[in-house]
Design an enzyme around this catalytic site. Structure first.
Site, PDB file in Angstrom:
ATOM      1  N   GLY A   1      -7.592 -39.883   2.663  1.00  0.00           N
ATOM      2  CA  GLY A   1      -7.880 -41.281   2.354  1.00  0.00           C
ATOM      3  C   GLY A   1      -6.782 -42.010   1.620  1.00  0.00           C
TER       4      GLY A   1
ATOM      5  N   GLY B   1     -24.777 -41.725   0.936  1.00  0.00           N
ATOM      6  CA  GLY B   1     -23.799 -42.163   1.920  1.00  0.00           C
ATOM      7  C   GLY B   1     -22.526 -41.343   1.941  1.00  0.00           C
TER       8      GLY B   1
ATOM      9  N   LYS C   1      -7.599 -31.820   8.909  1.00  0.00           N
ATOM     10  CA  LYS C   1      -6.612 -32.303   7.935  1.00  0.00           C
ATOM     11  C   LYS C   1      -5.582 -31.236   7.604  1.00  0.00           C
ATOM     12  CE  LYS C   1     -10.135 -35.351   5.992  1.00  0.00           C
ATOM     13  NZ  LYS C   1     -11.122 -35.518   4.900  1.00  0.00           N
TER      14      LYS C   1
END
Length: 436
Positions: free
Chosen positions: A134, A187, A205
């Protein structure tokens, strides 16, 4: 100079974050890039969604050709996720001479070799900083900031969902299923959490990190993958008693015989910085021969943290629009004709310390039988933790920590211990890493 025109494929969380960052920081971004950056078309499956309704009229389309076939669009940004149609769209954009920015780790890990070859042949850039961790600029750090180093290893917490679940299990004694339900409610986890909790996302990743660290082709199929579904809060509690914390880690390590690529739960000494990264945060250790050990920490997901990485890639692409393709930073850090096909080790050839837990009958001689098996196989014991029996229980948990041992040896030891008549149930095995 005229603004660079950008087409966006996908308008979900990451696409929305990308637009938000580009819009809010437009002036600052133009100062850094040397030109304005303008999103002129956005592909979405559902133009009725509130996010799509909030952008200026005329930007939204449901037809990818409006972006891919527009000769004035120089950069295509893909935030759709998944393999198809993202792969086909990216290859189509490359074929038309458009530069590409993507946040799609699954696509890069599994089809990146094909995509980069196509981009090299066409003389365009494919940037993918947002595909790993991210908001942490780890791709740029390894590919450029540490380019003078021979990278010895990369290891990290690279899935925030797993890290959140393990944090809840440690801090509150929550079992996996309950912690997963909490992550879904907040979430942090998808309705179908398979990619996260079974280690697939982290393996995607790690594949990318290993390629840029060691100059090897992307090798997702050769990553050893384990998730966290089978972890029990008891193991996390016993690890804490022994001075360790359990984390789900991706490890890419250069050893004498080749390269280790593995994703699995790991016991880490509780004093290590990475052992204290909790919640949904990510952290990545990079070890180089010149720099030593470095730790990169930050949010591993989220609209604007990931959007920040996408925008940084767009800026980099804009800066290189007038650069000779041969002078650009290579996609996987090393020149394409210098990639190495060095061996990727199978898990049986990996050496780590191990944590073992079994349930054994509470009678004399059982512990001696277990330790004798380990001794016969040349496995040295670092610590033993034997808990008192619960009231009316006929078995007791026996916990052992070994020194470093080849995976094939510990597999044989587990099989022999399981065959003892006094040992019941499944033998739990976790690996131990010091990250010193």
């Amino acid at each position: 100079m005229k603004a660079v025109r950008v087409g966006l494929l996908g308008f979900g969380v990451v696409g929305g974050g990308t637009v938000a960052v580009l819009t809010r920081n437009a002036h600052e971004i133009a100062r850094r890039a040397g030109r304005g950056i303008e999103i002129v078309k956005i592909l979405t499956r559902d133009p009725g969604k509130r996010r799509a309704q909030a952008v200026p009229e005329g930007l939204i389309t449901t037809d990818a050709a409006m972006i891919l076939d527009d000769p004035t669009i120089e950069v295509v940004v893909e935030t759709m996720g998944g393999i198809e149609p993202a792969r086909s769209y990216i290859l189509a954009a490359i074929a038309k001479g458009k530069h590409v920015v993507t946040a799609n780790k699954a696509l890069i890990a599994t089809a990146g070799n094909e995509i980069f070859a196509a981009a090299r042949a066409r003389g365009v850039v494919v940037a993918f900083e947002a595909a790993v961790a991210g908001g942490i600029p780890i791709i740029k750090a390894i590919r450029e900031g540490l380019a003078g180093n021979r990278i010895r290893g990369v290891a990290g917490i690279i899935n925030g969902t797993c890290n959140y679940i393990l944090t809840e299990m440690r801090e509150h004694g929550t079992e996996f299923a309950t912690a997963l339900a909490q992550a879904q409610e907040l979430g942090y986890a998808e309705a179908d959490p398979h990619f996260d909790v079974d280690g697939i996302d982290a393996a995607h990743k790690l594949t990318i990190l290993a390629a840029i660290a060691f100059g090897i082709p992307l090798a997702f199929a050769q990553v050893h993958i384990e998730g966290i579904r089978d972890l029990e809060s008891a193991d996390i509690a016993y690890a804490a008693e022994l001075g360790y914390r359990v984390k789900h880690i991706g490890i890419a390590r250069r050893v004498s015989d080749g390269i280790e690529l593995r994703v699995h739960p790991v016991l880490i000494p509780h004093k290590r910085l990475i052992a204290n990264v909790d919640g949904v945060m990510n952290a990545i250790l990079v070890s180089g021969d010149a720099v030593g050990s470095t730790l990169f920490y930050g949010p591993g997901a989220g609209a604007e943290p990931t959007g920040s990485a996408v925008v940084a890639d767009i800026i980099d692409v804009v800066r290189t629009l007038t650069t000779d393709p041969e002078l650009r930073v290579p996609h996987l850090a090393f020149q394409p004709d210098a990639l190495s096909d060095g061996p990727i080790l199978g898990m049986a050839d990996v050496t780590t310390a191990c944590y073992l837990r079994c349930e054994a009958e509470d009678r004399p001689g059982v512990l001696a039988d277990i330790t004798r098996i380990l001794a016969d196989l040349g496995i040295s014991i670092e610590a033993i933790l034997q808990k008192p029996p619960e009231p009316d229980a006929h078995t007791v948990p026996v916990i052992l920590l070994t020194h470093g041992v080849r995976e094939a040896q510990i597999d044989e030891a587990i099989a022999r211990i399981a065959a003892l008549s006094a040992v019941t149930g499944k033998i739990r095995r976790l690996r131990v890493e010091s990250f010193a």
